[in-house]
Structure formats: structure tokens, C-alpha cells
Enzyme design. Structure first.
Site, short mmCIF file in Angstrom:
data_model
loop_
_atom_site.label_atom_id
_atom_site.label_comp_id
_atom_site.label_asym_id
_atom_site.label_seq_id
_atom_site.Cartn_x
_atom_site.Cartn_y
_atom_site.Cartn_z
CD GLU A 113 10.92 1.99 -56.10
OE1 GLU A 113 11.95 1.77 -55.44
OE2 GLU A 113 10.44 3.14 -56.26
CB ALA A 114 15.41 1.45 -58.13
CG HIS A 134 11.50 15.71 -42.41
ND1 HIS A 134 11.04 16.40 -41.29
CD2 HIS A 134 10.93 14.49 -42.35
CE1 HIS A 134 10.22 15.62 -40.61
NE2 HIS A 134 10.13 14.45 -41.24
#
Length: 518
Positions: free
Chosen positions: A42-43, A455
Site C-alpha cells: 500500500e502506498a 464510482h
């Protein structure tokens, strides 16, 4: 287990999952529990770095902040030349850690449409078990709902007055009132399904990662940027990571799974030489695999923020996620599924252009409509080959006349609610707009009020045709050892919030990976 330093990083894992968002946490948690050694990358930072993430009512304050990638849709004439922010979570849990916690599958026919479009085996009957597997539904198991799964799903126990008023007003207008927003048909008004436990957000980290704290098979690495894919010939064998103080190379014994989302996944593929060769050449990137569909088919749901009402008296403190009820309806007869959706906001909801037209101070609430059956399709384009380079995002909101017409009609549907006893009991008076609009005025309001439901999807669509990027087993076409399991693979946007669809995709991806490993 939830560490952010690269200490004791192994050189190889069975599976490397790039992106610890909604899809990534599901895949990593399921595979680690099944005995695979998994590296989840994860960044952003751990979700525990910000207490507001756990507060179900505080999510709106996280948008545009330190835990948001800060993307925006490019200005376009159809939306009055405005850039539109598109929040995406840059934190463990991704957007499931900063979103509004809504759990809506959409209409069952959405997934039958996926299968018909080339995503063979993704019809509603086939995907329903994966939706149910994820759920811990407050109402217990039913033929359509699951219980005991990782994700707690609740409806408001003491709905806000605005939420109750929406449901009562819909009933007065002759619309169905649904016992469950994820029932056999989603046309009508219902209390919202929310990923929360009491007043606490229940993200994919809570459901799939925290229960594995200390598990020897799961390594979570935060603060690590995926620079590119390690590809030799037509096989992906790992990742090159940017870490504080250096670069690390990690290899996958079985496969790499990309779950960087509808923006991050196609961007990484293109920067790694996978995409349209002509477009890659524009940036000086050698083409490794020609897949012209990468970055195309960008879809999202346009939202109007917002239709605001003044109330007679203060409505009380924020509850639940600041909303609590929703309404789905058809813009015209004959549609297979409701294409319009509205939700309540327990306060004002307006962008600066609309807010400047009225006094939204004092007791104000909103009912904000949007188009879940949008047909406009856009694209994502890199402007640099660098890992942190700019990206141009064009969803083409309102490019299709039918989309503009549906949203213009939705304004009248929401204003009709002011004529119900439920809204009169609140003393509701329309503020934005303050009166009925003719079609020209409505079109102008839609253009100035248009925003996004957050979305984004579809940019690496699943299928078998020439524009498809992954096959129905989520394998990247033409490159072995590389699978995608996030919103990018959605072929056509469902008529609901996309969080539930992404969790379903990731649940199924974990099964596909287990089966492939024997």
C-alpha cells in the site's frame, strides 16, 4: 503484521497483492487465511493513523485531505468547464476507509448484463454466493443475504428525521418502500445498508486484515509505491517498489494481483508497457503487450449536489453516515432497472457554484439525485511515464443526451417531495433550486451541479473481445502470472454503489487463485 517499514521484507512470496484498497484487502486476507504467503503493498499509511477513519459520521471531512490521492476529472463544457474532484483513498483500506460506507449491489440484471457482454460466468446467479460470503447482514441469512461474513452491514437503528421523511414521502408519492435495499428488486425507498458496526466504520481492513494480526502468512507493507512490473517475455514475476530510502524488488512464486483501483491499475499497466502501443510510444514507453483497452471504458455515476431545503427547526446531530435513506426509480417506463437514485444529506450539499445562489446556513438538508444508469463513457490517459506523473481523467459526464434528460427530470421528482406531508412536517422549503425549472434552466442546473458518486470503474474491462483487458478468470490477456481484482475490471457499471461489486470481484478472485494453485 500492520507494519509500515520494509524490515524483514522477503525476496519472494506466493502471491503479491499491489494495492491495499477494497479489492486488495479482500484478496490478501482470504489467501493468507488459506495458507498462501502474501505480501500486501500500500502506498499510503496505516488506517490507524487517523481516528476519523473509524468514525462513521466523519467521512466527508476525509475527502481531499491527506488520505486522498487528490485526483480530479478534467474540465469539460458539459459540466460548465469545471474540474470535478474524484476522491480515492490513499491509506490502508483504500476508498473503503474514506467512503460513505454504502453497500448496494445494484439490480440483479446488472450482472446478467456482464455475462452477456463477454464476462462469461459473471451472471447474478453465479456472483450471488460471493456477495453473501462477504456479508454479516444484521437481518441474518436469507436466500439473498449472507451472515457471519467479514463485513458488518447495518441499517440505521434510529434514523435521522430527514431519512425517515424521505421514506414516508416516497410512500405518499406511491413509490414502494423496501424492507431491504438489496432485496429482489431495488426500485423504491429504503433505509441505507451501511458498512458499520454501531457508530464505527467497518472497512475491509476491519473485516479481512485485522483478524489476521500476527498471522505468519500475511505481510502488510504500507508507505510503498509500486514503480513497475517485473515482466520477462510474457510472464510477470514480481514488482519493483519505491520505499523510503530506496528501491526493493520482490518476486511472486505464483502470481501478482493488481488491486490499485480503476485509476492506479491501468496507469501501472501502461507505465509497464501494457496498453495501446501508439499511446505508449507518445510517452517513450516500449510496448510489452498490446492491449488497446487499457485506460478506455472509464465509467462513473454523475451526481447532482444538490437539491437543498430549509427546515423549520434544527434537525439534530449527524447520525449514521450523515444520510441514512435512499430512493431508486426509473426515469421512464420500460427500463430493465431503476436508473435514478437519490440519498438524503443531514445538512447542506452543494458545490460552490450552487451554494452561491442561496443562503444555505441554518437548518438545511438535501436530497441529492444521481444517475445510476449512466451511459456516457470516457477514458484515462497518462501525461508522463513517471510513477507519480499526471493523469488526465475524462468520464464524459453528460455527453449523452439521455443522461442529461434523466438528471433534469430527477430535479422535479425531488421537488415533488416538498409537496408531501412528511416534508411539510419538517417545514421543508426548496432553496436550490428554489422553484420549478424549465428544461433550459434544468439543463444549466445539471451542468453546474454535476459531481460524482466516486464510482470510477471499467478501465481494464473483463471480457473476450478486442477491447477486453482481462479474461473471465481475471487474468491479463497475453501476460501470465498477472491478475486484476478491482473496479477496473467491471465491464459495465452496475446501478448501485460499486463497493459491494468490488468486494464480490475480490472474493471470487481469491477462489480463482486458490483453484489455479491446485
Amino acid at each position: 503484521m500492520l507494519r509500515d517499514a520494509a524490515d524483514a521484507l522477503e525476496t519472494a512470496y506466493d502471491v503479491i497483492v499491489a494495492g491495499a484498497g477494497t479489492g486488495g484487502c479482500v484478496v490478501a486476507g482470504r489467501l493468507a487465511a488459506a495458507g498462501f504467503s502474501v505480501l500486501l503493498v500500500e502506498a499510503g499509511p496505516p488506517d490507524s493513523a487517523e481516528p476519523a477513519i473509524a468514525d462513521a459520521g466523519a467521512w466527508a471531512g476525509l475527502l481531499g485531505g491527506a488520505y486522498d490521492w487528490g485526483y480530479a476529472y478534467a474540465p469539460a463544457p458539459e459540466v460548465a468547464g469545471r474540474a470535478i474532484a474524484i476522491p480515492r483513498g490513499r491509506v490502508l483500506g483504500g476508498s473503503s476507509s474514506i467512503n460513505a460506507m454504502l453497500w448496494n449491489r445494484g439490480h440483479p440484471s446488472d450482472y446478467d448484463g456482464w455475462a452477456a457482454a463477454g464476462a462469461t460466468g459473471w451472471d447474478f446467479a453465479a456472483v450471488l454466493p460471493y456477495f453473501k460470503r462477504a456479508e454479516d447482514w444484521e437481518g441474518g441469512p436469507t436466500p439473498l443475504r449472507g451472515a457471519g461474513g467479514p463485513l458488518r452491514i447495518e441499517t440505521p437503528r434510529d434514523p435521522h428525521p430527514v431519512a425517515s421523511a424521505l421514506i414516508a414521502a416516497a410512500a405518499e408519492r406511491g413509490m414502494p418502500v423496501l424492507a431491504d435495499a438489496n432485496g429482489p428488486d431495488n426500485a423504491g425507498a429504503a433505509l441505507a445498508n451501511l458498512n458499520k458496526r454501531g457508530a464505527r466504520r467497518w472497512s475491509v481492513v476491519d473485516g479481512y486484515i485485522r483478524p489476521l494480526a500476527g498471522h505468519p502468512k500475511l505481510r502488510v507493507l504500507t508507505g510503498a509505491t509500486v514503480l513497475d512490473l517485473l515482466i520477462s517475455g510474457a510472464v510477470c514475476s514480481g514488482l519493483r517498489l519505491g520505499l523510503e530510502g530506496g528501491i526493493a524488488t520482490v518476486r511472486a512464486r505464483q502470481e501478482v494481483v493488481l488491486t490499485l483501483g480503476a485509476i492506479g491499475t491501468p496507469a501501472l499497466l501502461m507505465r509497464s508497457g501494457i496498453g495501446d502501443p501508439a499511446d505508449l510510444a507518445r510517452l517513450g514507453i516500449p510496448a510489452r503487450q498490446a492491449l488497446p483497452g487499457v485506460g478506455q471504458n472509464l465509467q462513473d455515476h454523475p451526481l447532482l449536489m444538490g437539491i437543498n431545503f430549509s427546515a423549520r427547526a434544527p434537525l439534530g446531530p449527524v447520525r449514521d453516515n450523515g444520510g441514512g435513506a435512499q430512493l431508486n426509480w426509473r426515469s421512464r417506463p420500460g427500463l430493465r432497472a431503476p436508473d435514478l437514485h437519490a440519498f438524503v444529506v443531514q445538512g447542506p450539499h452543494a458545490g460552490p457554484e450552487i451554494a452561491a445562489t442561496a443562503d444555505l446556513s441554518g437548518p438545511v438538508f438535501a436530497v441529492s439525485p444521481g444517475l445510476m444508469g449512466s451511459t456516457s463513457v470516457g477514458s484515462l490517459r497518462l501525461q508522463s511515464a513517471e510513477p507519480d506523473g499526471p493523469i488526465t481523467l475524462r468520464p464524459n459526464f453528460l455527453a449523452e443526451p439521455a443522461d442529461r434528460a434523466a438528471l433534469a427530470g430527477a430535479i422535479d421528482t425531488i421537488l415533488d417531495l416538498a409537496d408531501t406531508a412528511a416534508f411539510r412536517d419538517l417545514g421543508a422549503v426548496p432553496l436550490t433550486p428554489a422553484r420549478r425549472l424549465n428544461r433550459s434552466e434544468a439543463d444549466a442546473f445539471v451542468a453546474r451541479a454535476c459531481s460524482t458518486f466516486f464510482h470510477s470503474c471499467g478501465t481494464c474491462a473483463m471480457g473476450t473481445g478486442p477491447a477486453a483487458v482481462v479474461d473471465p478468470a481475471l487474468n491479463l490477456h497475453g501476460v501470465a502470472g498477472l491478475r486484476l481484482a478491482d473496479a477496473s475490471v467491471i465491464p459495465t457499471i452496475p446501478t448501485g454503489n460499486t463497493q459491494a461489486a468490488v468486494v464480490m470481484i475480490a472474493e471470487r478472485a481469491a477462489d480463482l487463485i486458490r483453484n489455479a494453485a491446485g
